[in-house]
Design an enzyme around this catalytic site. Sequence first.
Site, PDB file in Angstrom:
ATOM      1  N   ARG A   1       0.813  -1.210   0.000  1.00 48.14           N
ATOM      2  CA  ARG A   1       0.000   0.000   0.000  1.00 48.14           C
ATOM      3  C   ARG A   1       0.854   1.270   0.000  1.00 48.14           C
ATOM      4  O   ARG A   1       0.431   2.307   0.497  1.00 48.14           O
ATOM      5  CB  ARG A   1      -0.956   0.017   1.201  1.00 48.14           C
ATOM      6  CG  ARG A   1      -2.021  -1.070   1.123  1.00 48.14           C
ATOM      7  CD  ARG A   1      -2.978  -0.999   2.288  1.00 48.14           C
ATOM      8  NE  ARG A   1      -3.941  -2.100   2.238  1.00 48.14           N
ATOM      9  CZ  ARG A   1      -4.569  -2.594   3.302  1.00 48.14           C
ATOM     10  NH1 ARG A   1      -4.356  -2.086   4.490  1.00 48.14           N
ATOM     11  NH2 ARG A   1      -5.423  -3.575   3.169  1.00 48.14           N
TER      12      ARG A   1
ATOM     13  N   ARG B   1      -2.731   6.174  -0.273  1.00 49.32           N
ATOM     14  CA  ARG B   1      -3.358   6.915   0.799  1.00 49.32           C
ATOM     15  C   ARG B   1      -2.488   7.877   1.598  1.00 49.32           C
ATOM     16  O   ARG B   1      -2.937   8.942   1.993  1.00 49.32           O
ATOM     17  CB  ARG B   1      -4.010   5.923   1.751  1.00 49.32           C
ATOM     18  CG  ARG B   1      -4.955   4.987   1.047  1.00 49.32           C
ATOM     19  CD  ARG B   1      -5.585   4.003   1.979  1.00 49.32           C
ATOM     20  NE  ARG B   1      -4.628   3.106   2.599  1.00 49.32           N
ATOM     21  CZ  ARG B   1      -4.957   2.182   3.488  1.00 49.32           C
ATOM     22  NH1 ARG B   1      -6.209   2.043   3.849  1.00 49.32           N
ATOM     23  NH2 ARG B   1      -4.045   1.392   4.002  1.00 49.32           N
TER      24      ARG B   1
ATOM     25  N   ARG C   1      -6.181  12.333  -7.136  1.00 48.55           N
ATOM     26  CA  ARG C   1      -7.392  11.523  -7.078  1.00 48.55           C
ATOM     27  C   ARG C   1      -8.636  12.319  -6.708  1.00 48.55           C
ATOM     28  O   ARG C   1      -9.745  11.775  -6.678  1.00 48.55           O
ATOM     29  CB  ARG C   1      -7.201  10.410  -6.032  1.00 48.55           C
ATOM     30  CG  ARG C   1      -7.263   9.018  -6.625  1.00 48.55           C
ATOM     31  CD  ARG C   1      -7.782   8.031  -5.619  1.00 48.55           C
ATOM     32  NE  ARG C   1      -9.198   8.260  -5.312  1.00 48.55           N
ATOM     33  CZ  ARG C   1      -9.810   7.763  -4.265  1.00 48.55           C
ATOM     34  NH1 ARG C   1      -9.143   7.030  -3.384  1.00 48.55           N
ATOM     35  NH2 ARG C   1     -11.092   8.002  -4.052  1.00 48.55           N
TER      36      ARG C   1
ATOM     37  N   ASP D   1      -6.827  -2.683  -6.545  1.00 45.84           N
ATOM     38  CA  ASP D   1      -7.545  -3.159  -5.378  1.00 45.84           C
ATOM     39  C   ASP D   1      -7.966  -4.592  -5.643  1.00 45.84           C
ATOM     40  O   ASP D   1      -8.144  -4.987  -6.799  1.00 45.84           O
ATOM     41  CB  ASP D   1      -8.773  -2.296  -5.083  1.00 45.84           C
ATOM     42  CG  ASP D   1      -9.425  -2.650  -3.757  1.00 45.84           C
ATOM     43  OD1 ASP D   1      -9.024  -2.074  -2.734  1.00 45.84           O
ATOM     44  OD2 ASP D   1     -10.323  -3.519  -3.740  1.00 45.84           O
TER      45      ASP D   1
ATOM     46  N   TYR E   1     -15.703 -11.489   0.105  1.00 41.69           N
ATOM     47  CA  TYR E   1     -16.351 -10.193  -0.116  1.00 41.69           C
ATOM     48  C   TYR E   1     -17.630 -10.366  -0.926  1.00 41.69           C
ATOM     49  O   TYR E   1     -18.659  -9.740  -0.644  1.00 41.69           O
ATOM     50  CB  TYR E   1     -15.408  -9.234  -0.835  1.00 41.69           C
ATOM     51  CG  TYR E   1     -14.529  -8.423   0.080  1.00 41.69           C
ATOM     52  CD1 TYR E   1     -15.065  -7.461   0.933  1.00 41.69           C
ATOM     53  CD2 TYR E   1     -13.152  -8.606   0.094  1.00 41.69           C
ATOM     54  CE1 TYR E   1     -14.263  -6.709   1.776  1.00 41.69           C
ATOM     55  CE2 TYR E   1     -12.337  -7.867   0.938  1.00 41.69           C
ATOM     56  CZ  TYR E   1     -12.891  -6.924   1.773  1.00 41.69           C
ATOM     57  OH  TYR E   1     -12.102  -6.190   2.612  1.00 41.69           O
TER      58      TYR E   1
END
Length: 355
Positions: free
Chosen positions: A38, A42, A51, A87, A166
Amino acid sequence: MTKLSPAHPWHAHGTAASALVAAATGTPTPRTPVWFMRQAGRSLPEYRRVREGTTMLDSCLRPDLAAEITCQPVRRHGVDAGVFFSDIVVPMRLAGIGVEIVPGTGPVVEHPIRTEADIAALEATSADDYEAALAPIREAVTLTVAELAATPLVGFCGAPFTVASYLLEGGPSREYLHTKAMMYSRPDLWQRLASWVADRSGRFLRAQVLAGASAVQLFDSWAGGLSLEDYLGFVKPHSKAVFDHVADLPVPRIHFGVNTSELLVAMREAGATVMGVDHRLPLDVANARLGGNTPLQGNLDPALLFSSAEARRAGIETVLRRGAKAPGHIFNLGHGVPPSTDPAVLTEVVAMVHA
């Protein structure tokens, strides 16, 4: 073994001889290579700027944006690899499933898979159409490696157990009640769903390698919630099916799971050539469990990114010392970069590892 194109960075930019690939194949390196799970996203202000106004999944599927985000941490931190900005549910979106990343929640599936008819509808979708839908992934990787040049790109996808969970739960879960209910009561349906997910995820991973990735990682966020017996019976064959899509290619295959210390050997047997280890298990212990013949990746506790520089240095030295027991060691965190991480700290960690 299938040969990569002469234009592939493996040949054109020498990523086959990079520190990352060397460590992943047990070849001595002048310094320990480092990248972070990651790292693309973020925690970086430049990520938040580019973004702005774009949803997470839309940004993954815009080739120019995905390439820019992938390269940002390489420019800033000097890491030894980029990791493709994506993702774990992107392959499902490309397969036509309604799914969104909800801020503060995570992936949320519009219509959870619960019945045999739901699974049959997935199986009826065209694999050829899916291959065509991978075009933006191929383009994004091509744009990315053009900038990265000699810095290898790590391709990425989620493992079938996590992705299928999921789809069944409809979103994040701690108990996996719908998933385990299907596994135990209708193992035939579970096998069909997991097989379909493995096929689409495997095609997604192979597309990244053929377009320019020099290593891959299969990420199993939720496998740590399973017993070894359940992993072997319900999960391992499907993770192997993903790796089988790239097993004929020369790139290293990394397998990482969260809280999977008791599953390490089984996860390696699914087809990994490098085992990622989370921060709960010391690397020297992991090395012993794996028989001392498998390169390792990991495993600084992400919490140390918020501690003092002295504590981080001690943690880094401990990880490096323990990692030196393995045939090869790629430095990483024991999980992904937390969103509130100070980017300067990550740059500092890279410098410490390289020094």
